[in-house]
Design an enzyme around this catalytic site. Structure first.
Site, PDB file in Angstrom:
ATOM      1  N   HIS A   1      37.904  31.428  60.408  1.00  0.00           N
ATOM      2  CA  HIS A   1      38.691  31.877  59.261  1.00  0.00           C
ATOM      3  C   HIS A   1      39.680  30.788  58.864  1.00  0.00           C
ATOM      4  O   HIS A   1      40.057  29.946  59.678  1.00  0.00           O
ATOM      5  CB  HIS A   1      39.425  33.189  59.573  1.00  0.00           C
ATOM      6  CG  HIS A   1      40.240  33.154  60.822  1.00  0.00           C
ATOM      7  ND1 HIS A   1      39.695  33.233  62.078  1.00  0.00           N
ATOM      8  CD2 HIS A   1      41.576  33.014  61.011  1.00  0.00           C
ATOM      9  CE1 HIS A   1      40.649  33.154  62.981  1.00  0.00           C
ATOM     10  NE2 HIS A   1      41.804  33.015  62.361  1.00  0.00           N
TER      11      HIS A   1
ATOM     12  N   HIS B   1      43.440  30.189  57.040  1.00  0.00           N
ATOM     13  CA  HIS B   1      44.707  30.829  56.644  1.00  0.00           C
ATOM     14  C   HIS B   1      45.239  30.222  55.340  1.00  0.00           C
ATOM     15  O   HIS B   1      45.205  29.002  55.161  1.00  0.00           O
ATOM     16  CB  HIS B   1      45.783  30.601  57.710  1.00  0.00           C
ATOM     17  CG  HIS B   1      45.535  31.294  59.005  1.00  0.00           C
ATOM     18  ND1 HIS B   1      46.055  32.537  59.292  1.00  0.00           N
ATOM     19  CD2 HIS B   1      44.824  30.929  60.108  1.00  0.00           C
ATOM     20  CE1 HIS B   1      45.686  32.891  60.521  1.00  0.00           C
ATOM     21  NE2 HIS B   1      44.937  31.939  61.037  1.00  0.00           N
TER      22      HIS B   1
HETATM   23  P1  5GP Z   1      44.158  33.016  64.461  1.00  0.00           P
HETATM   24  O1  5GP Z   1      45.352  33.105  65.369  1.00  0.00           O
HETATM   25  O2  5GP Z   1      42.879  33.343  65.194  1.00  0.00           O
HETATM   26  O3  5GP Z   1      44.061  31.743  63.680  1.00  0.00           O
HETATM   27  O4  5GP Z   1      44.393  34.126  63.351  1.00  0.00           O
HETATM   28  C1  5GP Z   1      43.952  35.443  63.455  1.00  0.00           C
HETATM   29  C2  5GP Z   1      44.654  36.198  62.352  1.00  0.00           C
HETATM   30  O5  5GP Z   1      43.952  37.415  62.147  1.00  0.00           O
HETATM   31  C3  5GP Z   1      46.108  36.571  62.680  1.00  0.00           C
HETATM   32  O6  5GP Z   1      46.974  36.019  61.695  1.00  0.00           O
HETATM   33  C4  5GP Z   1      46.113  38.099  62.681  1.00  0.00           C
HETATM   34  O7  5GP Z   1      47.289  38.647  62.147  1.00  0.00           O
HETATM   35  C5  5GP Z   1      44.889  38.420  61.839  1.00  0.00           C
HETATM   36  N1  5GP Z   1      44.255  39.682  62.166  1.00  0.00           N
HETATM   37  C6  5GP Z   1      43.907  40.103  63.413  1.00  0.00           C
HETATM   38  N2  5GP Z   1      43.330  41.319  63.351  1.00  0.00           N
HETATM   39  C7  5GP Z   1      43.316  41.666  62.028  1.00  0.00           C
HETATM   40  C8  5GP Z   1      42.854  42.835  61.337  1.00  0.00           C
HETATM   41  O8  5GP Z   1      42.345  43.797  61.902  1.00  0.00           O
HETATM   42  N3  5GP Z   1      42.995  42.825  59.979  1.00  0.00           N
HETATM   43  C9  5GP Z   1      43.559  41.788  59.315  1.00  0.00           C
HETATM   44  N4  5GP Z   1      43.659  41.884  57.977  1.00  0.00           N
HETATM   45  N5  5GP Z   1      44.017  40.684  59.935  1.00  0.00           N
HETATM   46  C10 5GP Z   1      43.898  40.630  61.279  1.00  0.00           C
END
Ligand code: 5GP
Ligand code: ZN
Length: 137
Positions: free
Chosen positions: A99, A101
């Site tokens: 993903h 951001h």
């Molecule tokens: P990472 O730390 O892997 O780069 O980012 C994961 C992101 O996914 C985090 O910012 C977290 O808030 C978001 N996230 C985790 N679970 C969910 C969810 O169920 N729904 C949404 N919309 N975002 C999520």
């Protein structure tokens, strides 16, 4: 990937606030935003990280980034935006489905994306650049 939360969101099994969707990606608002309007672009195919992303799919995925960024900026009226992508636990990845951001930024906001700048010894940067370059042919 049955246990992957983002696969469930993509399939509509878990609700999300969706702002864009096409054949390859779904863009949703982050559930725990770093700033108002923080969105995440999910690649529809379950790919864990950028190291597993085929170049052809990367082209399609990243081509969406400018228009999503522009729409968020136009709506939120932010001054700037961080667009970033974490790969691996050590890089801060917590959901192991690729993903990107989009974090809107304002002057004096509470977002903190900083590192302490290091340096290179004499000749070290040139040597390292050559070594990486050799792997790209
Ligand atoms: P990472 O730390 O892997 O780069 O980012 C994961 C992101 O996914 C985090 O910012 C977290 O808030 C978001 N996230 C985790 N679970 C969910 C969810 O169920 N729904 C949404 N919309 N975002 C999520
Ligand atoms: Zn997944």
């Amino acid at each position: 990937m049955d246990s992957c939360i983002f696969c469930k969101i993509i399939k509509g099994e878990i609700p999300s606030s969706t702002i864009y969707e096409d054949e390859n990606v779904k863009v949703i608002l982050d559930i725990s935003p770093a700033a108002k309007g923080h969105a995440i672009l999910l690649v529809k195919e379950h790919v864990a990280n950028v190291f597993e992303l085929p170049a052809e799919l990367a082209g399609k995925v990243f081509s969406v980034v400018p228009k999503v960024a522009a729409a968020i900026k136009a709506e939120l009226g932010c001054d700037g935006m961080n667009i970033l992508q974490n790969n691996g636990v050590e890089a801060g990845q917590t959901v192991f489905h690729l993903h990107i951001h989009f974090i809107p930024r304002w002057k004096n906001d509470t977002v903190n994306i900083k590192w302490a700048p290091l340096g290179y010894a004499d000749g070290e940067a040139a040597e390292l650049a050559a070594a990486i370059k050799a792997r790209l042919v």
